[in-house]
Design a protein around this motif. Structure first.
Motif, short mmCIF file in Angstrom:
data_model
loop_
_atom_site.label_atom_id
_atom_site.label_comp_id
_atom_site.label_asym_id
_atom_site.label_seq_id
_atom_site.Cartn_x
_atom_site.Cartn_y
_atom_site.Cartn_z
N TYR A 67 61.19 43.57 87.82
CA TYR A 67 62.48 43.68 87.78
C TYR A 67 62.77 44.71 88.64
O TYR A 67 63.92 44.77 89.41
CB TYR A 67 62.81 44.56 86.16
N PHE A 68 61.66 45.52 89.21
CA PHE A 68 61.97 46.76 89.88
C PHE A 68 61.75 46.34 91.59
O PHE A 68 62.05 46.92 92.45
CB PHE A 68 61.26 47.95 89.78
N LYS A 110 57.25 44.47 85.65
CA LYS A 110 57.40 45.00 86.99
C LYS A 110 58.17 44.41 87.92
O LYS A 110 58.51 45.10 88.96
CB LYS A 110 55.98 45.23 87.18
N ASN A 123 68.69 44.60 90.96
CA ASN A 123 68.28 45.11 89.78
C ASN A 123 67.94 46.70 89.87
O ASN A 123 68.33 47.26 88.82
CB ASN A 123 66.70 44.29 89.33
N ILE A 124 67.58 47.26 90.89
CA ILE A 124 67.34 48.75 91.13
C ILE A 124 68.93 49.36 91.15
O ILE A 124 69.08 50.21 90.60
CB ILE A 124 66.59 48.79 92.38
N ILE A 183 64.36 44.15 81.97
CA ILE A 183 63.12 44.90 81.99
C ILE A 183 62.07 44.16 81.14
O ILE A 183 60.94 44.18 81.43
CB ILE A 183 63.37 46.08 81.66
N PHE A 216 70.09 49.18 87.56
CA PHE A 216 69.47 50.06 86.96
C PHE A 216 69.83 51.78 87.16
O PHE A 216 70.04 52.39 86.20
CB PHE A 216 67.93 49.89 86.88
#
Length: 81
Positions: A28-29, A26, A34-35, A21, A38
């Motif tokens: 990352y998402f 930003k 990655n989502i 992150i 997370f």
């Protein structure tokens, strides 16, 4: 013994998510993996915090499902290597 591994992997995955992150911000998402990662980390931390706070919440098979998903993360990393 399984509980120790659970905490070790939770720590590793949490540190990995934090580093990603910070590095990607930003972006990352924008990656679905990655989502996914997370979400697993967030739910694992939530379960741990509720357990440490001694809040009696029944998750049913939730923790078992999270462990299985974390194993899936490991297999995904091995496949990439």
């Amino acid at each position: 013994m399984i509980e120790v591994f659970n905490y070790v992997f939770m720590g590793i995955f949490t540190i990995e998510a934090i580093i990603k992150i910070i590095a990607l911000k930003k972006l990352y998402f924008k990656d679905s993996w990655n989502i996914f990662d997370f979400t697993i980390v967030a739910f694992t931390l939530l379960i741990l915090l509720l357990k440490l706070a001694s809040i009696p919440v029944s998750f049913g098979s939730g923790p078992t499902v999270l462990r299985a998903l974390r194993i899936g993360r490991i297999l995904r990393l091995i496949k990439k290597a």
